[in-house]
Motif scaffolding. Sequence first.
Motif, mmCIF file in Angstrom:
data_model
loop_
_atom_site.group_PDB
_atom_site.id
_atom_site.type_symbol
_atom_site.label_atom_id
_atom_site.label_comp_id
_atom_site.label_asym_id
_atom_site.label_seq_id
_atom_site.Cartn_x
_atom_site.Cartn_y
_atom_site.Cartn_z
ATOM 1 N N ILE A 19 29.642 -5.421 -0.561
ATOM 2 C CA ILE A 19 31.049 -5.387 -0.158
ATOM 3 C C ILE A 19 31.554 -3.940 -0.155
ATOM 4 N N LEU A 22 30.284 -2.214 2.935
ATOM 5 C CA LEU A 22 30.979 -2.706 4.121
ATOM 6 C C LEU A 22 32.412 -2.174 4.198
ATOM 7 N N PHE A 25 32.185 1.331 5.410
ATOM 8 C CA PHE A 25 31.900 1.271 6.850
ATOM 9 C C PHE A 25 33.181 0.984 7.635
ATOM 10 N N GLN A 26 33.951 -0.004 7.174
ATOM 11 C CA GLN A 26 35.191 -0.379 7.850
ATOM 12 C C GLN A 26 36.166 0.796 7.900
ATOM 13 N N LEU A 56 32.270 -4.776 15.962
ATOM 14 C CA LEU A 56 31.553 -4.479 14.710
ATOM 15 C C LEU A 56 32.525 -4.493 13.538
ATOM 16 N N HIS A 57 33.719 -3.957 13.753
ATOM 17 C CA HIS A 57 34.745 -3.949 12.704
ATOM 18 C C HIS A 57 35.176 -5.384 12.366
ATOM 19 N N ALA A 59 33.406 -8.139 12.828
ATOM 20 C CA ALA A 59 32.279 -8.790 12.145
ATOM 21 C C ALA A 59 32.178 -8.310 10.701
ATOM 22 N N GLY A 60 32.379 -7.013 10.493
ATOM 23 C CA GLY A 60 32.347 -6.466 9.131
ATOM 24 C C GLY A 60 33.443 -7.058 8.264
ATOM 25 N N GLY A 61 34.642 -7.178 8.817
ATOM 26 C CA GLY A 61 35.761 -7.743 8.058
ATOM 27 C C GLY A 61 35.525 -9.199 7.695
ATOM 28 N N THR A 63 32.656 -10.639 7.431
ATOM 29 C CA THR A 63 31.562 -10.654 6.454
ATOM 30 C C THR A 63 32.086 -10.328 5.062
ATOM 31 N N ILE A 64 32.966 -9.341 4.978
ATOM 32 C CA ILE A 64 33.577 -9.001 3.684
ATOM 33 C C ILE A 64 34.314 -10.210 3.123
ATOM 34 N N PRO A 110 40.863 -8.718 5.563
ATOM 35 C CA PRO A 110 40.228 -9.440 6.677
ATOM 36 C C PRO A 110 41.139 -10.516 7.279
#
Length: 167
Positions: A19, A22, A25-26, A56-57, A59-61, A63-64, A110
Motif C-alpha cells: 500500500i 502504491l 506511485f499515486q 493506471l492511477h 487502477a492503483g487507487g 487496488t489501494i 480511492p
Amino acid sequence: MANDSKGYSGLQIALHWLIAALVVFQLVFAEQIEQAFDGRIDGGMPVPAEEIGAWLHVAGGLTILLLALIRIVVRARHGAPAVPREHPAPLRWIALATHYLLYGFIIGMPLVGAAAWFGGIEAAGAFHSAARFILVPLIVLHAAGALVEHFVLRTNVLRRMLVPEKR
C-alpha cells in the motif's frame, strides 16, 4: 484494534509496504489523471499518454482500496501491537491519530477519486487533489515517527513492521 500481539504477521507487513508503494506511485504520477480529468470535464479528448496514466492511477487507487479493506480484515483477525505503554500520553495519541488518519486516507481517497472519475463530480476531483496536501505531511509524520522510535527511543516499533511475528 490492538491486542497483546508483539508484532505483525507477514501478510500485514506485505500489505503495509505494498500500500505504501502504491500511494507513493499515486502521488508521483497524479498529474496525468488531473490533466485527463480536466479534459473530460471540459469535453475534450485526452492525449493517449494522459489517458493511460489516468487509468493506471484509477487502477492503483482501486487496488489501494481493496488492499486496505483486506488489511482491516486481517488486522481484526490477527490484531496489532499496541503503542508502547512507556511512551508519554501525547506521543501515544499522535501515533494512534496518525494511524487512524492514514487508514481514513487509504479508504477515503480511492472512494472520492472514483466518485470524481466515474461520476464526473468536479468537487470530488478538487477535494481528491487537495487532500494530498494533508496526506503527504501525514506520511512524513508517520515515517519520521517510525525513525524516531527506532533511532532515538530505541524501541522495536519499526522492526516489527519489517520482521513478521513468530507465532
